[in-house]
Design a protein around this motif. Structure first.
Motif, PDB file in Angstrom:
ATOM      1  N   SER A 199      25.115  58.199  48.398  1.00 51.36           N
ATOM      2  CA  SER A 199      26.402  57.741  47.896  1.00 51.36           C
ATOM      3  C   SER A 199      26.933  56.687  48.848  1.00 51.36           C
ATOM      4  O   SER A 199      26.757  56.798  50.058  1.00 51.36           O
ATOM      5  CB  SER A 199      27.385  58.906  47.809  1.00 51.36           C
ATOM      6  N   LEU A 200      27.560  55.687  48.290  1.00 52.77           N
ATOM      7  CA  LEU A 200      28.207  54.679  49.123  1.00 52.77           C
ATOM      8  C   LEU A 200      29.541  55.231  49.583  1.00 52.77           C
ATOM      9  O   LEU A 200      30.282  55.816  48.797  1.00 52.77           O
ATOM     10  CB  LEU A 200      28.434  53.387  48.325  1.00 52.77           C
ATOM     11  N   GLU A 201      29.826  55.068  50.855  1.00 47.54           N
ATOM     12  CA  GLU A 201      31.157  55.447  51.342  1.00 47.54           C
ATOM     13  C   GLU A 201      32.168  54.512  50.699  1.00 47.54           C
ATOM     14  O   GLU A 201      31.853  53.380  50.372  1.00 47.54           O
ATOM     15  CB  GLU A 201      31.207  55.310  52.865  1.00 47.54           C
ATOM     16  N   ASN A 202      33.388  54.980  50.545  1.00 52.40           N
ATOM     17  CA  ASN A 202      34.384  54.134  49.903  1.00 52.40           C
ATOM     18  C   ASN A 202      35.666  54.036  50.710  1.00 52.40           C
ATOM     19  O   ASN A 202      36.671  54.633  50.364  1.00 52.40           O
ATOM     20  CB  ASN A 202      34.673  54.631  48.488  1.00 52.40           C
ATOM     21  N   PRO A 203      35.637  53.246  51.802  1.00 54.50           N
ATOM     22  CA  PRO A 203      36.861  53.035  52.565  1.00 54.50           C
ATOM     23  C   PRO A 203      37.856  52.161  51.810  1.00 54.50           C
ATOM     24  O   PRO A 203      38.984  51.993  52.218  1.00 54.50           O
ATOM     25  CB  PRO A 203      36.380  52.344  53.838  1.00 54.50           C
ATOM     26  N   ALA A 204      37.440  51.606  50.679  1.00 53.66           N
ATOM     27  CA  ALA A 204      38.305  50.721  49.901  1.00 53.66           C
ATOM     28  C   ALA A 204      39.570  51.414  49.450  1.00 53.66           C
ATOM     29  O   ALA A 204      40.577  50.771  49.201  1.00 53.66           O
ATOM     30  CB  ALA A 204      37.546  50.205  48.683  1.00 53.66           C
ATOM     31  N   LEU A 205      39.518  52.722  49.340  1.00 53.99           N
ATOM     32  CA  LEU A 205      40.684  53.441  48.851  1.00 53.99           C
ATOM     33  C   LEU A 205      41.873  53.265  49.785  1.00 53.99           C
ATOM     34  O   LEU A 205      43.014  53.444  49.369  1.00 53.99           O
ATOM     35  CB  LEU A 205      40.352  54.920  48.677  1.00 53.99           C
ATOM     36  N   GLU A 257      46.517  45.269  44.981  1.00 55.84           N
ATOM     37  CA  GLU A 257      45.486  44.685  44.125  1.00 55.84           C
ATOM     38  C   GLU A 257      44.133  44.630  44.826  1.00 55.84           C
ATOM     39  O   GLU A 257      43.091  44.906  44.220  1.00 55.84           O
ATOM     40  CB  GLU A 257      45.908  43.280  43.703  1.00 55.84           C
ATOM     41  N   ARG A 258      44.149  44.297  46.081  1.00 50.87           N
ATOM     42  CA  ARG A 258      42.911  44.209  46.861  1.00 50.87           C
ATOM     43  C   ARG A 258      42.170  45.551  46.827  1.00 50.87           C
ATOM     44  O   ARG A 258      40.975  45.611  46.566  1.00 50.87           O
ATOM     45  CB  ARG A 258      43.322  43.803  48.275  1.00 50.87           C
ATOM     46  N   GLY A 259      42.896  46.639  47.058  1.00 53.03           N
ATOM     47  CA  GLY A 259      42.295  47.967  47.006  1.00 53.03           C
ATOM     48  C   GLY A 259      41.808  48.332  45.617  1.00 53.03           C
ATOM     49  O   GLY A 259      40.747  48.944  45.460  1.00 53.03           O
ATOM     50  N   GLU A 260      42.582  47.947  44.593  1.00 49.57           N
ATOM     51  CA  GLU A 260      42.194  48.237  43.211  1.00 49.57           C
ATOM     52  C   GLU A 260      40.887  47.532  42.851  1.00 49.57           C
ATOM     53  O   GLU A 260      40.005  48.129  42.232  1.00 49.57           O
ATOM     54  CB  GLU A 260      43.300  47.815  42.239  1.00 49.57           C
ATOM     55  N   ALA A 278      30.218  45.596  54.237  1.00 52.95           N
ATOM     56  CA  ALA A 278      30.561  44.237  54.684  1.00 52.95           C
ATOM     57  C   ALA A 278      31.512  43.559  53.694  1.00 52.95           C
ATOM     58  O   ALA A 278      32.449  42.863  54.098  1.00 52.95           O
ATOM     59  CB  ALA A 278      29.288  43.406  54.866  1.00 52.95           C
ATOM     60  N   THR A 279      31.290  43.760  52.408  1.00 55.06           N
ATOM     61  CA  THR A 279      32.177  43.183  51.400  1.00 55.06           C
ATOM     62  C   THR A 279      33.578  43.749  51.555  1.00 55.06           C
ATOM     63  O   THR A 279      34.579  43.016  51.552  1.00 55.06           O
ATOM     64  CB  THR A 279      31.654  43.458  49.972  1.00 55.06           C
ATOM     65  N   ALA A 306      39.210  43.115  53.184  1.00 58.35           N
ATOM     66  CA  ALA A 306      40.327  43.603  54.002  1.00 58.35           C
ATOM     67  C   ALA A 306      40.824  42.521  54.951  1.00 58.35           C
ATOM     68  O   ALA A 306      42.018  42.446  55.246  1.00 58.35           O
ATOM     69  CB  ALA A 306      39.903  44.843  54.789  1.00 58.35           C
ATOM     70  N   GLY A 307      39.919  41.652  55.414  1.00 57.73           N
ATOM     71  CA  GLY A 307      40.289  40.608  56.361  1.00 57.73           C
ATOM     72  C   GLY A 307      40.810  39.321  55.755  1.00 57.73           C
ATOM     73  O   GLY A 307      41.251  38.427  56.483  1.00 57.73           O
TER      74      GLY A 307
END
Length: 175
Positions: free
Chosen positions: A4-10, A15-18, A109-110, A115-116
């Motif tokens: 499974s890919l980790e999902n720190p995006a949450l 909008e960026r997080g979505e 990396a994406t 985030a940056g």
């Protein structure tokens, strides 16, 4: 193989997080199609298409890497490997585990790149390709993310068909 890919995006706001979360969801659908397969199965063609499960993972890894580079660098340069037709194949020496590790690294990396970014309106010139329009074209970071979501969803659908032809499994049954 459980993967499974980790999902720190949450943790990204707004909008960026979505958008990053939507991309992560499409990646997860793709990953369902490669659960429990061998390297041989990952390299096996099951339809008239040349695509294989391993080739799709390899292509999405390469594609996400180059589009993230375009989004971050914003220099209009053609990223190395963007036009490489080998990206659609699982080449000798590749393993599905290795391909998935590279895919997870590119996903992280994406997410770090997004985030940056100062904002999603940041525009980047697209690299010149043989099919480019005569005038330079610019895409916002938002549009690049939407492109990655679309591309990942499209290929997750291809992968679902390939997997179903391989052994009858599909994403609906495996969720």
């Amino acid at each position: 193989m459980a993967f499974s890919l980790e999902n720190p995006a949450l943790s990204l706001p707004g909008e960026r997080g979505e958008l990053v979360h939507a991309l992560a969801e499409q990646r997860e659908l793709l990953l369902i199609t490669v659960r429990g397969i061998s390297d041989g199965q990952a390299a096996q063609r099951t339809t008239v298409s040349e695509l294989t499960l391993g080739g799709i993972v390899n292509h999405l890894t390469q594609g996400e890497r180059v589009w993230t580079q375009i989004m971050v660098k914003g220099d209009g340069e053609l990223p190395e490997g963007m036009l490489d037709v080998e990206q659609y194949r699982m080449v000798e020496g590749d393993s599905i585990a290795g391909l998935l590790e590279r895919y997870a690294a590119v996903a992280r990396a994406t997410e770090e790149a997004v985030a940056g970014l100062p904002d999603l309106d940041r525009r980047a010139p697209l690299p010149v390709t043989p099919w480019s329009p005569p005038e330079p074209e610019y895409w916002s970071a938002r549009r690049i993310l939407l492109h990655l979501i679309r591309e990942t969803a499209q290929h997750a659908g291809h992968a679902d068909i390939i997997r179903e032809a391989l052994d009858g499994a599909n994403t609906t049954a495996q969720r």
